[in-house]
Design a protein around this motif. Structure first.
Motif, mmCIF file in Angstrom:
data_model
loop_
_atom_site.group_PDB
_atom_site.id
_atom_site.type_symbol
_atom_site.label_atom_id
_atom_site.label_comp_id
_atom_site.label_asym_id
_atom_site.label_seq_id
_atom_site.Cartn_x
_atom_site.Cartn_y
_atom_site.Cartn_z
ATOM 1 N N THR A 92 -6.217 30.026 37.843
ATOM 2 C CA THR A 92 -5.707 28.682 37.549
ATOM 3 C C THR A 92 -5.071 28.000 38.760
ATOM 4 O OG1 THR A 92 -3.619 29.630 36.775
ATOM 5 C CG2 THR A 92 -5.332 29.228 35.104
ATOM 6 N N GLY A 93 -5.199 28.582 39.933
ATOM 7 C CA GLY A 93 -4.699 27.955 41.144
ATOM 8 C C GLY A 93 -3.343 28.426 41.619
ATOM 9 N N GLY A 94 -2.751 29.341 40.930
ATOM 10 C CA GLY A 94 -1.465 29.893 41.346
ATOM 11 C C GLY A 94 -1.655 31.154 42.172
ATOM 12 N N TYR A 95 -0.631 31.955 42.215
ATOM 13 C CA TYR A 95 -0.657 33.199 42.982
ATOM 14 C C TYR A 95 0.111 34.260 42.208
ATOM 15 C CZ TYR A 95 -1.178 35.806 47.342
ATOM 16 O OH TYR A 95 -1.562 36.721 48.295
ATOM 17 N N ARG A 96 -0.348 35.497 42.286
ATOM 18 C CA ARG A 96 0.283 36.592 41.546
ATOM 19 C C ARG A 96 0.523 37.777 42.476
ATOM 20 N NH1 ARG A 96 -3.280 37.342 37.623
ATOM 21 N NH2 ARG A 96 -2.104 36.022 36.207
ATOM 22 N N VAL A 97 1.710 38.344 42.354
ATOM 23 C CA VAL A 97 2.064 39.573 43.055
ATOM 24 C C VAL A 97 2.441 40.587 41.985
ATOM 25 C CG1 VAL A 97 3.703 40.674 44.640
ATOM 26 C CG2 VAL A 97 2.895 38.334 45.095
ATOM 27 N N THR A 98 1.809 41.738 42.017
ATOM 28 C CA THR A 98 2.164 42.800 41.076
ATOM 29 C C THR A 98 2.491 44.072 41.861
ATOM 30 O OG1 THR A 98 -0.136 43.517 40.785
ATOM 31 C CG2 THR A 98 0.704 41.905 39.211
ATOM 32 N N ALA A 99 3.450 44.791 41.352
ATOM 33 C CA ALA A 99 3.849 46.056 41.973
ATOM 34 C C ALA A 99 4.078 47.089 40.895
ATOM 35 C CB ALA A 99 5.119 45.865 42.795
ATOM 36 N N ARG A 100 3.726 48.308 41.217
ATOM 37 C CA ARG A 100 4.009 49.461 40.348
ATOM 38 C C ARG A 100 4.712 50.499 41.198
ATOM 39 N NH1 ARG A 100 -0.595 52.111 37.507
ATOM 40 N NH2 ARG A 100 1.168 52.854 36.343
ATOM 41 N N ILE A 101 5.835 50.991 40.670
ATOM 42 C CA ILE A 101 6.634 51.972 41.397
ATOM 43 C C ILE A 101 7.011 53.084 40.444
ATOM 44 C CG2 ILE A 101 8.659 52.302 42.870
ATOM 45 C CD1 ILE A 101 8.954 49.187 42.757
ATOM 46 N N PRO A 102 6.747 54.346 40.810
ATOM 47 C CA PRO A 102 7.260 55.412 39.936
ATOM 48 C C PRO A 102 8.789 55.352 39.950
ATOM 49 C CG PRO A 102 5.844 56.294 41.692
ATOM 50 C CD PRO A 102 6.066 54.856 41.971
ATOM 51 N N TRP A 103 9.385 55.308 38.756
ATOM 52 C CA TRP A 103 10.837 55.162 38.713
ATOM 53 C C TRP A 103 11.563 56.465 38.981
ATOM 54 C CZ3 TRP A 103 12.990 58.054 34.852
ATOM 55 C CH2 TRP A 103 12.247 58.248 33.692
ATOM 56 N N GLU A 104 10.851 57.558 38.942
ATOM 57 C CA GLU A 104 11.460 58.832 39.322
ATOM 58 C C GLU A 104 11.329 58.994 40.823
ATOM 59 O OE1 GLU A 104 8.803 61.087 36.840
ATOM 60 O OE2 GLU A 104 10.465 61.590 35.516
ATOM 61 N N ALA A 105 12.345 59.521 41.470
ATOM 62 C CA ALA A 105 12.294 59.698 42.926
ATOM 63 C C ALA A 105 11.124 60.595 43.291
ATOM 64 C CB ALA A 105 13.610 60.304 43.425
ATOM 65 N N VAL A 106 10.388 60.181 44.303
ATOM 66 C CA VAL A 106 9.220 60.954 44.772
ATOM 67 C C VAL A 106 9.667 61.963 45.782
ATOM 68 C CG1 VAL A 106 7.001 60.767 45.940
ATOM 69 C CG2 VAL A 106 7.714 58.987 44.367
ATOM 70 N N GLY A 134 9.068 45.480 33.663
ATOM 71 C CA GLY A 134 9.040 46.377 32.520
ATOM 72 C C GLY A 134 8.695 47.792 32.943
ATOM 73 N N PHE A 135 8.610 48.665 31.960
ATOM 74 C CA PHE A 135 8.289 50.067 32.198
ATOM 75 C C PHE A 135 7.035 50.438 31.422
ATOM 76 C CE2 PHE A 135 12.823 49.712 32.891
ATOM 77 C CZ PHE A 135 12.990 50.423 34.065
ATOM 78 N N ALA A 136 6.173 51.208 32.044
ATOM 79 C CA ALA A 136 4.988 51.766 31.397
ATOM 80 C C ALA A 136 4.902 53.224 31.816
ATOM 81 C CB ALA A 136 3.720 51.011 31.796
ATOM 82 N N GLY A 137 5.185 54.099 30.881
ATOM 83 C CA GLY A 137 5.215 55.518 31.230
ATOM 84 C C GLY A 137 6.320 55.762 32.241
ATOM 85 N N SER A 138 5.978 56.373 33.352
ATOM 86 C CA SER A 138 6.970 56.648 34.393
ATOM 87 C C SER A 138 6.915 55.610 35.511
ATOM 88 C CB SER A 138 6.765 58.054 34.951
ATOM 89 O OG SER A 138 5.489 58.157 35.542
ATOM 90 N N TRP A 139 6.350 54.451 35.224
ATOM 91 C CA TRP A 139 6.208 53.393 36.216
ATOM 92 C C TRP A 139 7.104 52.198 35.897
ATOM 93 C CZ3 TRP A 139 3.133 53.901 40.493
ATOM 94 C CH2 TRP A 139 2.222 54.958 40.497
ATOM 95 N N LEU A 140 7.732 51.667 36.931
ATOM 96 C CA LEU A 140 8.380 50.372 36.872
ATOM 97 C C LEU A 140 7.311 49.366 37.292
ATOM 98 C CD1 LEU A 140 10.897 48.531 36.720
ATOM 99 C CD2 LEU A 140 11.263 49.049 39.143
ATOM 100 N N GLU A 141 7.094 48.340 36.476
ATOM 101 C CA GLU A 141 6.068 47.350 36.775
ATOM 102 C C GLU A 141 6.714 45.984 36.968
ATOM 103 O OE1 GLU A 141 2.190 49.263 34.658
ATOM 104 O OE2 GLU A 141 3.290 47.770 33.496
ATOM 105 N N ILE A 142 6.272 45.301 38.010
ATOM 106 C CA ILE A 142 6.805 43.989 38.347
ATOM 107 C C ILE A 142 5.633 43.034 38.515
ATOM 108 C CG2 ILE A 142 8.111 42.656 40.053
ATOM 109 C CD1 ILE A 142 9.340 45.417 40.904
ATOM 110 N N GLU A 143 5.761 41.847 37.937
ATOM 111 C CA GLU A 143 4.756 40.808 38.145
ATOM 112 C C GLU A 143 5.469 39.495 38.405
ATOM 113 O OE1 GLU A 143 0.881 40.118 35.866
ATOM 114 O OE2 GLU A 143 2.249 38.610 35.034
ATOM 115 N N VAL A 144 5.134 38.859 39.522
ATOM 116 C CA VAL A 144 5.654 37.546 39.858
ATOM 117 C C VAL A 144 4.449 36.624 39.997
ATOM 118 C CG1 VAL A 144 7.030 36.172 41.467
ATOM 119 C CG2 VAL A 144 7.604 38.593 41.076
ATOM 120 N N THR A 145 4.442 35.568 39.204
ATOM 121 C CA THR A 145 3.315 34.633 39.196
ATOM 122 C C THR A 145 3.849 33.229 39.391
ATOM 123 O OG1 THR A 145 2.187 36.060 37.607
ATOM 124 C CG2 THR A 145 1.319 33.848 37.859
#
Length: 105
Positions: free
Chosen positions: A91-105, A41-52
């Motif tokens: 709960t015994g699983g694993y989570r990876v989260t990433a935030r990336i500014p969607w505008e080129a840096v 999803g998107f939050a402000g100017s960030w692309l957010e990814i969550e894999v659980t």
């Protein structure tokens, strides 16, 4: 800011793909039989990814990893001003989260 009007910059798009690919690969390797979810999803100017994942559901031999996949992701994200967190869930699983500014840096 809201969702970008056009496509993501190619480097950001490839980085997002690699985050999901690496997280799902790790689930397959380290959590035999686990279920996994991917949220993007998107939050402000960030692309957010969550894999659980739910954690392994059957006995399986431990697979040693060298951690290079997550290190490589952190380095790739840093190129674009992004960040990565990864670790076990309560709960015994694993989570990876990433935030990336969607505008080129």
């Amino acid at each position: 800011m809201s969702k970008p009007a056009g496509p993501l910059p190619p480097g950001v798009e490839l980085t997002a793909y690699r985050v999901v690919q690496e997280a799902l690969t790790n689930t397959i390797k380290h959590a035999a039989g686990a279920g996994a979810t991917v949220a993007i999803g998107f939050a402000g100017s960030w692309l957010e990814i969550e894999v659980t994942d739910t954690g392994a559901v059957r006995d399986s031999p431990a697979v040693d990893g060298n951690g290079r996949g997550l290190i490589g992701l952190r380095e790739r994200l840093a190129l674009y001003g992004g960040e990565l967190t990864a670790g076990p869930t309560l709960t015994g699983g694993y989570r990876v989260t990433a935030r990336i500014p969607w505008e080129a840096v």
